[in-house]
Design a protein around this motif. Structure first.
Motif, PDB file in Angstrom:
ATOM      1  N   GLU A   1       0.838  -1.191   0.000  1.00 37.77           N
ATOM      2  CA  GLU A   1       0.000   0.000   0.000  1.00 37.77           C
ATOM      3  C   GLU A   1       0.880   1.250   0.000  1.00 37.77           C
ATOM      4  N   SER A   2       0.341   2.329  -0.523  1.00 36.30           N
ATOM      5  CA  SER A   2       1.090   3.581  -0.536  1.00 36.30           C
ATOM      6  C   SER A   2       0.909   4.314   0.777  1.00 36.30           C
ATOM      7  N   ARG A   3       1.838   5.194   1.073  1.00 40.80           N
ATOM      8  CA  ARG A   3       1.758   5.981   2.305  1.00 40.80           C
ATOM      9  C   ARG A   3       0.506   6.857   2.294  1.00 40.80           C
ATOM     10  N   GLY A   4      -0.032   7.098   3.475  1.00 38.20           N
ATOM     11  CA  GLY A   4      -1.163   7.992   3.582  1.00 38.20           C
ATOM     12  C   GLY A   4      -2.514   7.361   3.309  1.00 38.20           C
ATOM     13  N   GLN A   5      -2.538   6.035   3.103  1.00 36.48           N
ATOM     14  CA  GLN A   5      -3.809   5.364   2.878  1.00 36.48           C
ATOM     15  C   GLN A   5      -4.593   5.253   4.184  1.00 36.48           C
ATOM     16  N   PHE A   6      -5.912   5.325   4.080  1.00 33.42           N
ATOM     17  CA  PHE A   6      -6.842   4.973   5.148  1.00 33.42           C
ATOM     18  C   PHE A   6      -6.932   5.980   6.304  1.00 33.42           C
ATOM     19  N   HIS A   7      -5.836   6.268   6.968  1.00 35.37           N
ATOM     20  CA  HIS A   7      -5.927   7.018   8.215  1.00 35.37           C
ATOM     21  C   HIS A   7      -4.547   7.569   8.549  1.00 35.37           C
ATOM     22  N   GLN A   8      -4.519   8.761   9.136  1.00 31.71           N
ATOM     23  CA  GLN A   8      -3.228   9.396   9.405  1.00 31.71           C
ATOM     24  C   GLN A   8      -2.411   8.652  10.459  1.00 31.71           C
ATOM     25  N   SER A   9      -3.067   7.843  11.290  1.00 33.61           N
ATOM     26  CA  SER A   9      -2.342   7.098  12.323  1.00 33.61           C
ATOM     27  C   SER A   9      -1.951   5.693  11.881  1.00 33.61           C
ATOM     28  N   ILE A  10      -2.180   5.364  10.610  1.00 33.41           N
ATOM     29  CA  ILE A  10      -1.746   4.084  10.059  1.00 33.41           C
ATOM     30  C   ILE A  10      -0.677   4.353   9.024  1.00 33.41           C
ATOM     31  N   GLU A  11       0.544   3.897   9.286  1.00 33.52           N
ATOM     32  CA  GLU A  11       1.631   4.121   8.336  1.00 33.52           C
ATOM     33  C   GLU A  11       1.949   2.841   7.584  1.00 33.52           C
ATOM     34  N   PHE A  12       2.256   2.989   6.306  1.00 28.27           N
ATOM     35  CA  PHE A  12       2.622   1.865   5.453  1.00 28.27           C
ATOM     36  C   PHE A  12       4.065   2.054   5.025  1.00 28.27           C
ATOM     37  N   LEU A  13       4.900   1.090   5.335  1.00 21.11           N
ATOM     38  CA  LEU A  13       6.322   1.157   5.038  1.00 21.11           C
ATOM     39  C   LEU A  13       6.701   0.084   4.032  1.00 21.11           C
ATOM     40  N   ASP A  14       7.585   0.409   3.114  1.00 20.69           N
ATOM     41  CA  ASP A  14       8.116  -0.591   2.200  1.00 20.69           C
ATOM     42  C   ASP A  14       9.048  -1.518   2.963  1.00 20.69           C
ATOM     43  N   TRP A  15       8.990  -2.808   2.614  1.00 20.70           N
ATOM     44  CA  TRP A  15       9.896  -3.756   3.263  1.00 20.70           C
ATOM     45  C   TRP A  15      11.300  -3.601   2.706  1.00 20.70           C
ATOM     46  N   SER A  16      12.284  -3.693   3.583  1.00 22.12           N
ATOM     47  CA  SER A  16      13.677  -3.826   3.154  1.00 22.12           C
ATOM     48  C   SER A  16      14.413  -4.639   4.200  1.00 22.12           C
ATOM     49  N   GLU A  17      15.344  -5.424   3.765  1.00 20.00           N
ATOM     50  CA  GLU A  17      16.097  -6.261   4.700  1.00 20.00           C
ATOM     51  C   GLU A  17      16.843  -5.418   5.722  1.00 20.00           C
ATOM     52  N   SER A  18      17.365  -4.270   5.279  1.00 23.58           N
ATOM     53  CA  SER A  18      18.172  -3.446   6.175  1.00 23.58           C
ATOM     54  C   SER A  18      17.337  -2.774   7.268  1.00 23.58           C
ATOM     55  N   LYS A  19      16.023  -2.606   7.034  1.00 22.52           N
ATOM     56  CA  LYS A  19      15.167  -1.907   8.002  1.00 22.52           C
ATOM     57  C   LYS A  19      14.244  -2.842   8.785  1.00 22.52           C
ATOM     58  N   GLU A  20      14.229  -4.123   8.411  1.00 22.15           N
ATOM     59  CA  GLU A  20      13.279  -5.056   8.999  1.00 22.15           C
ATOM     60  C   GLU A  20      13.450  -5.194  10.511  1.00 22.15           C
ATOM     61  N   VAL A  21      14.666  -5.420  10.976  1.00 19.38           N
ATOM     62  CA  VAL A  21      14.895  -5.638  12.406  1.00 19.38           C
ATOM     63  C   VAL A  21      14.540  -4.389  13.198  1.00 19.38           C
ATOM     64  N   GLN A  22      14.980  -3.233  12.733  1.00 20.03           N
ATOM     65  CA  GLN A  22      14.675  -1.984  13.422  1.00 20.03           C
ATOM     66  C   GLN A  22      13.168  -1.756  13.504  1.00 20.03           C
ATOM     67  N   PHE A  23      12.449  -2.105  12.438  1.00 18.77           N
ATOM     68  CA  PHE A  23      10.998  -1.965  12.439  1.00 18.77           C
ATOM     69  C   PHE A  23      10.376  -2.827  13.530  1.00 18.77           C
ATOM     70  N   ILE A  24      10.751  -4.102  13.590  1.00 21.20           N
ATOM     71  CA  ILE A  24      10.168  -5.003  14.587  1.00 21.20           C
ATOM     72  C   ILE A  24      10.509  -4.532  16.000  1.00 21.20           C
ATOM     73  N   GLN A  25      11.741  -4.100  16.212  1.00 18.05           N
ATOM     74  CA  GLN A  25      12.149  -3.621  17.531  1.00 18.05           C
ATOM     75  C   GLN A  25      11.370  -2.379  17.963  1.00 18.05           C
ATOM     76  N   SER A  26      10.836  -1.627  17.013  1.00 21.41           N
ATOM     77  CA  SER A  26      10.124  -0.390  17.330  1.00 21.41           C
ATOM     78  C   SER A  26       8.695  -0.634  17.815  1.00 21.41           C
ATOM     79  N   LEU A  27       8.213  -1.888  17.696  1.00 19.11           N
ATOM     80  CA  LEU A  27       6.826  -2.174  18.020  1.00 19.11           C
ATOM     81  C   LEU A  27       6.610  -2.360  19.523  1.00 19.11           C
ATOM     82  N   ASP A  28       5.365  -2.129  19.948  1.00 19.17           N
ATOM     83  CA  ASP A  28       4.947  -2.470  21.302  1.00 19.17           C
ATOM     84  C   ASP A  28       4.109  -3.737  21.318  1.00 19.17           C
TER      85      ASP A  28
END
Length: 205
Positions: free
Chosen positions: A83-110
């Motif tokens: 999905e493209s950024r800005g879809q649906f709701h301002q509090s829902i973010e859509f990020l492109d997957w990349s191997e270099s950012k995957e771990v940091q993304f998961i670590q950022s979650l609650d």
């Protein structure tokens, strides 16, 4: 080699030598981050996957997820949906997957989520994203389908949620209880290190 008992049962009539080898992660890379490393305000509910699995499992949950952003100080973060950024709701973010950012993304979650339907395809899945979340010390809410029921100890490392009411209650409990999030995250991390880590399964293979 089969990733779970469901696949092993399918393969046994076709092969006399079956071994179940679960999905594993490198727990030295997928690790919890300390409070000093983390900057998680507002709280974040997250999912990671592919465009295909997003359409099959997550798209229908968007209204439910939106309700949390409206009632709680939290945001929804989705990686790999297509999905493209800005879809649906301002509090829902859509990020492109990349191997270099995957771990940091998961670590950022609650809270990490993994909804599934009860189809043959879903029963054959091996719970990779759950194991990724748990390895990073993130509590999980997931559907009680297939191997999810083996990986998650309900009420200990996360919650198994079947109906929308279950999902709402489980996520709401975690959003409002930091101590429980930390306790479940720590339990999940221990289970991954014992049962789903490269350190354990590398020598066995």
């Amino acid at each position: 080699f089969c990733g779970n008992e469901y696949l092993a049962n399918y393969a046994r009539p076709l092969c006399s030598n079956i071994k179940i080898v679960p999905t594993t992660v490198n727990s030295d890379i997928l690790r919890p981050i300390s409070d000093t490393e983390s900057n998680k305000k507002p709280m974040k509910i997250g999912w990671i996957g592919t465009p295909t699995t997003y359409k099959q499992y997550i798209h229908s949950k968007i209204p439910l997820l939106k309700s949390f952003t409206e009632l709680n100080n939290c945001k929804i973060s989705i990686m790999g949906s297509g999905e493209s950024r800005g879809q649906f709701h301002q509090s829902i973010e859509f990020l492109d997957w990349s191997e270099s950012k995957e771990v940091q993304f998961i670590q950022s979650l609650d809270i990490g989520i993994m909804p599934l339907d009860n189809s043959p395809w879903s029963n054959g899945k091996s719970g990779y994203k759950i194991i990724q979340y748990m390895s990073c010390g993130i509590p999980v809410v997931a559907s009680p389908v297939g191997v999810n029921k083996t990986i998650i100890e309900n009420g200990i490392s996360g919650f198994l949620a079947e109906t929308d009411e279950d999902w709402h209650e489980s996520i709401n409990i975690l959003l409002n209880n930091q101590n429980l999030r930390q306790k479940m995250g720590a339990s999940g991390r221990i289970k991954v290190e014992k049962e789903y880590s490269l350190k354990v399964w590398g020598p066995k293979i």
